[in-house]
Design a protein around this motif. Structure first.
Motif, PDB file in Angstrom:
ATOM      1  N   HIS A  35      -5.421   8.095  -8.952  1.00  0.00           N
ATOM      2  CA  HIS A  35      -4.276   8.202  -9.860  1.00  0.00           C
ATOM      3  C   HIS A  35      -3.003   7.627  -9.222  1.00  0.00           C
ATOM      4  O   HIS A  35      -1.904   7.881  -9.708  1.00  0.00           O
ATOM      5  CB  HIS A  35      -4.043   9.664 -10.258  1.00  0.00           C
ATOM      6  CG  HIS A  35      -3.755  10.571  -9.102  1.00  0.00           C
ATOM      7  ND1 HIS A  35      -4.734  11.095  -8.295  1.00  0.00           N
ATOM      8  CD2 HIS A  35      -2.586  11.045  -8.605  1.00  0.00           C
ATOM      9  CE1 HIS A  35      -4.196  11.848  -7.361  1.00  0.00           C
ATOM     10  NE2 HIS A  35      -2.878  11.842  -7.527  1.00  0.00           N
ATOM     11  N   HIS A  36      -3.161   6.844  -8.166  1.00  0.00           N
ATOM     12  CA  HIS A  36      -2.011   6.260  -7.473  1.00  0.00           C
ATOM     13  C   HIS A  36      -1.977   4.745  -7.632  1.00  0.00           C
ATOM     14  O   HIS A  36      -3.021   4.087  -7.631  1.00  0.00           O
ATOM     15  CB  HIS A  36      -2.034   6.605  -5.979  1.00  0.00           C
ATOM     16  CG  HIS A  36      -1.742   8.035  -5.684  1.00  0.00           C
ATOM     17  ND1 HIS A  36      -2.487   8.794  -4.811  1.00  0.00           N
ATOM     18  CD2 HIS A  36      -0.777   8.864  -6.160  1.00  0.00           C
ATOM     19  CE1 HIS A  36      -1.991  10.024  -4.751  1.00  0.00           C
ATOM     20  NE2 HIS A  36      -0.953  10.082  -5.567  1.00  0.00           N
ATOM     21  N   MET A  37      -0.773   4.197  -7.729  1.00  0.00           N
ATOM     22  CA  MET A  37      -0.541   2.757  -7.697  1.00  0.00           C
ATOM     23  C   MET A  37       0.575   2.477  -6.696  1.00  0.00           C
ATOM     24  O   MET A  37       1.555   3.224  -6.632  1.00  0.00           O
ATOM     25  CB  MET A  37      -0.141   2.225  -9.080  1.00  0.00           C
ATOM     26  CG  MET A  37      -1.192   2.405 -10.145  1.00  0.00           C
ATOM     27  SD  MET A  37      -0.670   1.724 -11.741  1.00  0.00           S
ATOM     28  CE  MET A  37      -0.779  -0.047 -11.392  1.00  0.00           C
ATOM     29  N   TRP A  38       0.403   1.418  -5.910  1.00  0.00           N
ATOM     30  CA  TRP A  38       1.397   1.034  -4.924  1.00  0.00           C
ATOM     31  C   TRP A  38       2.087  -0.242  -5.378  1.00  0.00           C
ATOM     32  O   TRP A  38       1.440  -1.166  -5.899  1.00  0.00           O
ATOM     33  CB  TRP A  38       0.742   0.775  -3.571  1.00  0.00           C
ATOM     34  CG  TRP A  38       0.325   2.022  -2.848  1.00  0.00           C
ATOM     35  CD1 TRP A  38       1.005   2.660  -1.857  1.00  0.00           C
ATOM     36  CD2 TRP A  38      -0.889   2.770  -3.033  1.00  0.00           C
ATOM     37  NE1 TRP A  38       0.307   3.758  -1.414  1.00  0.00           N
ATOM     38  CE2 TRP A  38      -0.864   3.851  -2.125  1.00  0.00           C
ATOM     39  CE3 TRP A  38      -1.988   2.630  -3.897  1.00  0.00           C
ATOM     40  CZ2 TRP A  38      -1.886   4.785  -2.043  1.00  0.00           C
ATOM     41  CZ3 TRP A  38      -3.019   3.558  -3.820  1.00  0.00           C
ATOM     42  CH2 TRP A  38      -2.960   4.616  -2.912  1.00  0.00           C
ATOM     43  N   ASP A  39       3.398  -0.301  -5.184  1.00  0.00           N
ATOM     44  CA  ASP A  39       4.099  -1.545  -5.494  1.00  0.00           C
ATOM     45  C   ASP A  39       4.315  -2.338  -4.205  1.00  0.00           C
ATOM     46  O   ASP A  39       3.948  -1.897  -3.112  1.00  0.00           O
ATOM     47  CB  ASP A  39       5.403  -1.291  -6.253  1.00  0.00           C
ATOM     48  CG  ASP A  39       6.457  -0.526  -5.460  1.00  0.00           C
ATOM     49  OD1 ASP A  39       6.396  -0.524  -4.203  1.00  0.00           O
ATOM     50  OD2 ASP A  39       7.357   0.064  -6.085  1.00  0.00           O
ATOM     51  N   GLU A  40       4.889  -3.519  -4.351  1.00  0.00           N
ATOM     52  CA  GLU A  40       5.002  -4.423  -3.198  1.00  0.00           C
ATOM     53  C   GLU A  40       5.931  -3.893  -2.115  1.00  0.00           C
ATOM     54  O   GLU A  40       5.908  -4.385  -0.978  1.00  0.00           O
ATOM     55  CB  GLU A  40       5.477  -5.794  -3.664  1.00  0.00           C
ATOM     56  CG  GLU A  40       6.842  -5.776  -4.314  1.00  0.00           C
ATOM     57  CD  GLU A  40       7.318  -7.163  -4.678  1.00  0.00           C
ATOM     58  OE1 GLU A  40       6.585  -8.132  -4.435  1.00  0.00           O
ATOM     59  OE2 GLU A  40       8.431  -7.270  -5.201  1.00  0.00           O
ATOM     60  N   HIS A  45       3.219   5.353  -6.776  1.00  0.00           N
ATOM     61  CA  HIS A  45       3.494   5.837  -8.131  1.00  0.00           C
ATOM     62  C   HIS A  45       2.295   6.648  -8.621  1.00  0.00           C
ATOM     63  O   HIS A  45       1.146   6.263  -8.392  1.00  0.00           O
ATOM     64  CB  HIS A  45       3.733   4.669  -9.084  1.00  0.00           C
ATOM     65  CG  HIS A  45       4.861   3.771  -8.687  1.00  0.00           C
ATOM     66  ND1 HIS A  45       6.063   3.742  -9.355  1.00  0.00           N
ATOM     67  CD2 HIS A  45       4.966   2.860  -7.687  1.00  0.00           C
ATOM     68  CE1 HIS A  45       6.858   2.848  -8.791  1.00  0.00           C
ATOM     69  NE2 HIS A  45       6.211   2.311  -7.771  1.00  0.00           N
ATOM     70  N   VAL A  46       2.557   7.745  -9.299  1.00  0.00           N
ATOM     71  CA  VAL A  46       1.511   8.534  -9.930  1.00  0.00           C
ATOM     72  C   VAL A  46       1.301   8.002 -11.342  1.00  0.00           C
ATOM     73  O   VAL A  46       2.257   7.857 -12.113  1.00  0.00           O
ATOM     74  CB  VAL A  46       1.884  10.027  -9.961  1.00  0.00           C
ATOM     75  CG1 VAL A  46       0.860  10.825 -10.771  1.00  0.00           C
ATOM     76  CG2 VAL A  46       1.961  10.572  -8.537  1.00  0.00           C
TER      77      VAL A  46
END
Length: 426
Positions: A35-40, A45-46
Motif C-alpha cells: 500500500h506504499h508508493m515512493w516518489d523521486e 505515500h500511503v
C-alpha cells in the motif's frame, strides 16, 4: 505545484491534456509495494487509490509478481491473440475450481479487449443478439466506460459531453435511493416497462453496479438487487452486473452480488482480475446466451498471457480461508473507523457510503471532498473523489492491508478533514 527531478516540463510538453490523476497527485512516482508508493524524492505515500480498483492485492504482490517473472524468464508466450495457450488453460481451470464451482455458477468466459469498457460493449452485443431488442436500461449515477456504447450507459454529464455524437439506445432509470429515502424505484421501473403508454420499449438488458464506484459510492441493498433480478426474469430481460470495480473481493466477497443471492445473466470483470494491474477483462455468460459468432467481438490483446499468469496466481488468495477471513475483518474494521470519523466530523454532515472495502465519505458542502483529498495528499495519503460533482471522498485500500496501517491511514484522513473543514491550507 511544480514537479521536480525528472524534467519538470516533459509531461506538459508531451502528454495530452486529457490526463487526470497526475493533476490531483502532482509528483513523480518511482516505485511501489503493497500500500506504499515512493516518489523521486524518496517520500513514502500511503495509497488508498488502489489503481482505481485495479490493485486489490496492493502493488507488486510478491507471489503474483514472481509467477509473472518466472513465466517471462522461461520464454512463455506473452502475446497469443486468442490462440490456445497453457497460460490461458491454467487460468480457466483455476477460475472454475476456485471461483465458479464453489458458488455453483456455470458461465462461459469470454476474453474481450483488456478494458472494462470493452467487456461492457461485449455484454451489450450479447444481450442484443440474444433478445433481438436494442435498448439497455442503465441507472442514475452509473459508470460503465468511455467507449460510445458503454458511455451511453454512463450517467455523468461531463463524461457524456465528450462524446461529440448522440448517445442512444439507453433508457435511464433511478437507482435505489436516487428519488429519496423510502421511494420504490423498482416500482417506478416496472410501471414504465409495463405501461404501453410510457414510451419505454422493452429493453434487452439491465446493466447495474451493486456499488457505484464512480457515482458517489451509492450501494444497492440486497433486497433491491433481488427485486431487480426478479423484475428482469419475469419480463425476459437479461441482467448484466458490472463488477469491474466492485468485483474480485472489493465488497468483501469475490463477486459483489453474492450477498444478494442473485445469479446475473452476464457479469463484466476487469481491473483486479489480473491481480497485478496488468490489462485484462472478461465477460461471464450463461452458456445458452453465448451466441456471438467467431470474431464478432475480437481484439488483438485478448491474449495477454502475462495477465493470465498473474490472474491464476491471484486466485490463490481465494483458495486460502485465512485471506477471506482477513478481508471480512478488514471490512468490519474500516467500516467502524469511518463511522467513528463521521461522528467526529458530524458538523460537516459527514456520511459513510459504500460497502466492504470500497467506501466513501459524503459531506454537506460538496466542495469539501476535494479539499480533503488535497489535504490528504499534503500528508502523503492518496485518496480520490467520486460522484458527478466530485462530492464524495473515495476510500479503496488494498484488501489485506494490515489493520494497524488501516488505522494510521484513517487517522491521517481525520486530520485532513479537520484541516479542510477549518478552511486552512493543506
Amino acid at each position: 505545484m511544480t514537479l521536480t527531478g525528472i524534467a519538470p516540463t516533459v509531461f506538459d510538453e508531451l502528454e495530452s491534456a486529457v490526463r487526470t490523476y497526475c493533476r490531483r497527485f502532482p509528483t513523480v512516482f518511482t516505485k511501489a509495494s503493497g500500500h506504499h508508493m515512493w516518489d523521486e524524492q524518496g517520500r513514502v505515500h500511503v495509497d488508498l487509490l488502489a489503481g482505481a480498483g485495479s490493485l486489490n492485492y496492493g502493488h507488486n504482490p510478491a507471489a503474483i509478481k514472481a509467477a509473472v517473472v518466472d513465466y517471462l524468464l522461461d520464454d512463455g508466450i506473452v502475446q497469443g491473440l486468442d490462440l490456445h495457450t497453457s497460460a490461458k488453460a491454467e487460468f480457466l481451470r483455476r477460475f472454475r475450481e476456485v471461483v465458479l464451482a464453489p458458488r455453483g455458477l456455470e458461465y462461459r468466459i469470454q476474453f474481450t479487449g483488456p478494458t472494462g469498457a470493452n467487456a461492457v460493449e461485449a455484454a451489450f452485443k450479447t444481450a442484443r443478439r440474444v433478445t433481438g431488442r436494442t435498448d439497455i436500461v442503465a441507472f442514475t449515477g452509473g459508470f460503465h466506460g468511455l467507449s460510445l456504447g458503454a458511455l451511453a450507459a454512463s450517467a455523468t454529464a461531463f463524461k457524456r459531453g465528450a462524446a461529440g455524437v448522440p448517445l442512444s439506445h439507453v433508457t435511464r432509470m433511478p437507482y435505489e435511493g436516487f428519488t429519496g429515502e423510502g421511494a420504490d424505484t423498482l416500482d417506478h421501473l416496472a410501471r414504465f416497462l409495463d405501461d404501453p403508454g410510457s414510451g419505454v420499449d422493452l429493453p434487452a438488458a439491465f446493466v447495474v453496479e451493486t456499488v457505484q464506484g464512480e457515482g458517489g459510492l451509492a450501494a444497492a441493498s440486497p433486497r433491491w438487487l433481488r427485486g431487480l433480478a426478479d423484475l428482469a426474469a419475469a419480463r425476459g430481460i437479461l441482467l448484466i452486473v458490472d463488477d469491474i470495480q466492485t468485483g474480485c473481493g472489493r465488497t468483501g466477497t469475490f463477486f459483489s452480488f453474492e450477498e444478494a443471492g442473485i445469479v446475473p445473466d452476464l457479469v463484466c470483470l476487469a481491473k483486479s482480475i489480473s491481480g497485478l494491474g496488468l490489462p485484462m477483462a472478461l465477460v461471464l455468460i450463461r452458456p445458452e446466451l453465448d451466441q456471438l459468432g467467431p470474431g464478432e467481438h475480437s481484439g488483438t490483446f485478448r491474449g495477454n498471457n502475462l495477465a493470465f499468469v498473474a490472474a491464476t496466481a491471484a486466485l490463490d488468495h481465494w483458495a486460502d480461508p485465512a485471506f477471506t477471513t482477513r478481508l471480512r475483518d478488514n471490512a468490519t474494521v474500516l467500516g467502524g473507523l469511518l463511522d467513528e470519523l463521521a461522528r467526529t466530523h458530524a458538523r460537516t454532515g459527514c456520511a459513510v457510503r459504500g460497502r466492504g472495502m470500497i467506501r466513501g465519505l459524503a459531506f454537506t458542502d460538496e466542495g469539501l471532498a476535494e479539499k480533503v483529498s488535497r489535504a490528504a495528499f499534503a500528508r502523503r495519503l492518496l485518496v480520490e473523489t467520486s460522484g458527478a460533482r466530485g462530492q464524495v471522498l473515495k476510500i479503496m485500500p488494498p484488501l489485506a492491508m494490515d489493520e494497524d496501517e488501516l488505522r494510521r491511514a484513517v487517522a491521517v484522513l481525520d486530520d485532513a478533514i479537520a484541516t479542510a473543514a477549518r478552511g486552512d491550507g493543506p
